[in-house]
Design a protein around this motif. Structure first.
Motif, PDB file in Angstrom:
ATOM      1  N   ASN A 123       0.816  -1.228   0.000  1.00 48.70           N
ATOM      2  CA  ASN A 123       0.000   0.000   0.000  1.00 48.70           C
ATOM      3  C   ASN A 123       0.851   1.280   0.000  1.00 48.70           C
ATOM      4  OD1 ASN A 123      -2.076  -1.822   0.131  1.00 48.70           O
ATOM      5  ND2 ASN A 123      -2.768  -1.248   2.167  1.00 48.70           N
ATOM      6  N   TYR A 124       1.917   1.287  -0.770  1.00 45.25           N
ATOM      7  CA  TYR A 124       2.785   2.473  -0.775  1.00 45.25           C
ATOM      8  C   TYR A 124       2.044   3.714  -1.261  1.00 45.25           C
ATOM      9  CZ  TYR A 124       3.453   2.529  -5.864  1.00 45.25           C
ATOM     10  OH  TYR A 124       3.254   2.639  -7.216  1.00 45.25           O
ATOM     11  N   GLU A 125       1.027   3.528  -2.117  1.00 45.10           N
ATOM     12  CA  GLU A 125       0.261   4.695  -2.606  1.00 45.10           C
ATOM     13  C   GLU A 125      -0.468   5.379  -1.453  1.00 45.10           C
ATOM     14  OE1 GLU A 125      -0.293   1.354  -5.769  1.00 45.10           O
ATOM     15  OE2 GLU A 125      -0.347   1.536  -3.595  1.00 45.10           O
ATOM     16  N   VAL A 126      -0.979   4.571  -0.517  1.00 42.82           N
ATOM     17  CA  VAL A 126      -1.673   5.121   0.653  1.00 42.82           C
ATOM     18  C   VAL A 126      -0.689   5.904   1.514  1.00 42.82           C
ATOM     19  CG1 VAL A 126      -2.945   4.527   2.769  1.00 42.82           C
ATOM     20  CG2 VAL A 126      -3.377   3.260   0.644  1.00 42.82           C
ATOM     21  N   ILE A 127       0.508   5.360   1.685  1.00 42.62           N
ATOM     22  CA  ILE A 127       1.533   6.047   2.479  1.00 42.62           C
ATOM     23  C   ILE A 127       1.840   7.411   1.863  1.00 42.62           C
ATOM     24  CG2 ILE A 127       3.956   5.978   3.206  1.00 42.62           C
ATOM     25  CD1 ILE A 127       3.711   2.913   3.364  1.00 42.62           C
ATOM     26  N   LEU A 128       2.063   7.450   0.544  1.00 36.85           N
ATOM     27  CA  LEU A 128       2.407   8.711  -0.120  1.00 36.85           C
ATOM     28  C   LEU A 128       1.243   9.694  -0.146  1.00 36.85           C
ATOM     29  CD1 LEU A 128       4.654   7.637  -3.122  1.00 36.85           C
ATOM     30  CD2 LEU A 128       5.283   9.127  -1.218  1.00 36.85           C
ATOM     31  N   GLU A 129       0.043   9.171  -0.122  1.00 37.49           N
ATOM     32  CA  GLU A 129      -1.138  10.035  -0.119  1.00 37.49           C
ATOM     33  C   GLU A 129      -1.291  10.744   1.222  1.00 37.49           C
ATOM     34  OE1 GLU A 129      -5.826   9.120  -0.138  1.00 37.49           O
ATOM     35  OE2 GLU A 129      -4.712   8.098  -1.719  1.00 37.49           O
ATOM     36  N   ARG A 130      -0.946  10.049   2.298  1.00 38.87           N
ATOM     37  CA  ARG A 130      -1.225  10.551   3.652  1.00 38.87           C
ATOM     38  C   ARG A 130       0.000  11.103   4.394  1.00 38.87           C
ATOM     39  NH1 ARG A 130      -6.110   8.986   5.648  1.00 38.87           N
ATOM     40  NH2 ARG A 130      -5.351   9.187   7.772  1.00 38.87           N
TER      41      ARG A 130
END
Length: 198
Positions: A123-130
């Motif tokens: 879930n790296y996209e979630v990390i970068l989003e938040r």
């Protein structure tokens, strides 16, 4: 740890086996020159399903982190991952921290080499989003010429390049070499007294 509202807190993950002056230099640079209010050294727990004879027990590595940080009020030791199910992922740790400390801004501190493999993280996209990332340079890292090159959430911090590893220190101690200059004095005294890594 009960942080006040709206702090920017950098999370510096590691086994810290042992914590050395390179870790301290980077963490301190992030709070003094990188714009963060605090850095939490998140001690990664020993995975009970993995045999790692060179990895000290959680409480010994945590003890060394705590004594290394005694003179650095902006640097804290964190055991947040000790009670999380294994194997754990960074995205889960971040979710737990957000729930436990609402209002804080948590960001990740990582080396340039880790950024290269970020796209493989769960879930790296979630990390970068938040969350923002604070990336420090590594000699072996080189510039990342991939999808993260100009990402708005990725801050490149010109911290000193430290080519010092816990593995090198463990091997030096095992070989009877003097590694005292690479460790905080109180950390050296602790591991010397406990006869670690010999």
């Amino acid at each position: 740890m009960s942080p006040k509202k709206n702090k920017s807190i950098g999370l510096y993950f590691g086994t810290f086996n042992p914590i050395h002056i390179g870790h301290l230099i980077i963490a301190n640079y992030m709070v003094e020159f990188g714009g963060l209010d605090e850095v939490w050294m998140v001690v990664t727990p020993h995975n009970p399903h993995k045999k790692k004879s060179t990895l000290l027990d959680n409480h010994h590595r945590l003890a060394m982190v705590r004594i290394a940080l005694e003179d650095y009020p902006k640097l804290k030791a964190s055991t947040i991952e000790f009670d999380l199910p294994q194997p754990n992922y960074t995205v889960n740790t971040l979710a737990v921290l957000e729930e436990k400390y609402p209002g804080q801004q948590f960001c990740l501190i990582m080396g340039e080499d880790n950024l290269k493999s970020l796209h493989k993280w769960k879930n790296y996209e979630v990390i970068l989003e938040r969350h923002e990332l604070y990336v420090y340079p590594r000699v072996s890292g080189g510039l990342v010429e991939n999808q993260f090159k100009d990402h708005p959430k990725i801050n490149r911090i010109a911290a000193p390049i430290i080519e010092l590893s816990s593995t090198f220190i463990r091997n030096a101690i095992k070989d009877g070499k003097n590694s005292r200059p690479m460790l905080a004095q109180n950390v050296w005294e602790y591991l010397d007294e406990m006869n670690f890594y010999r």
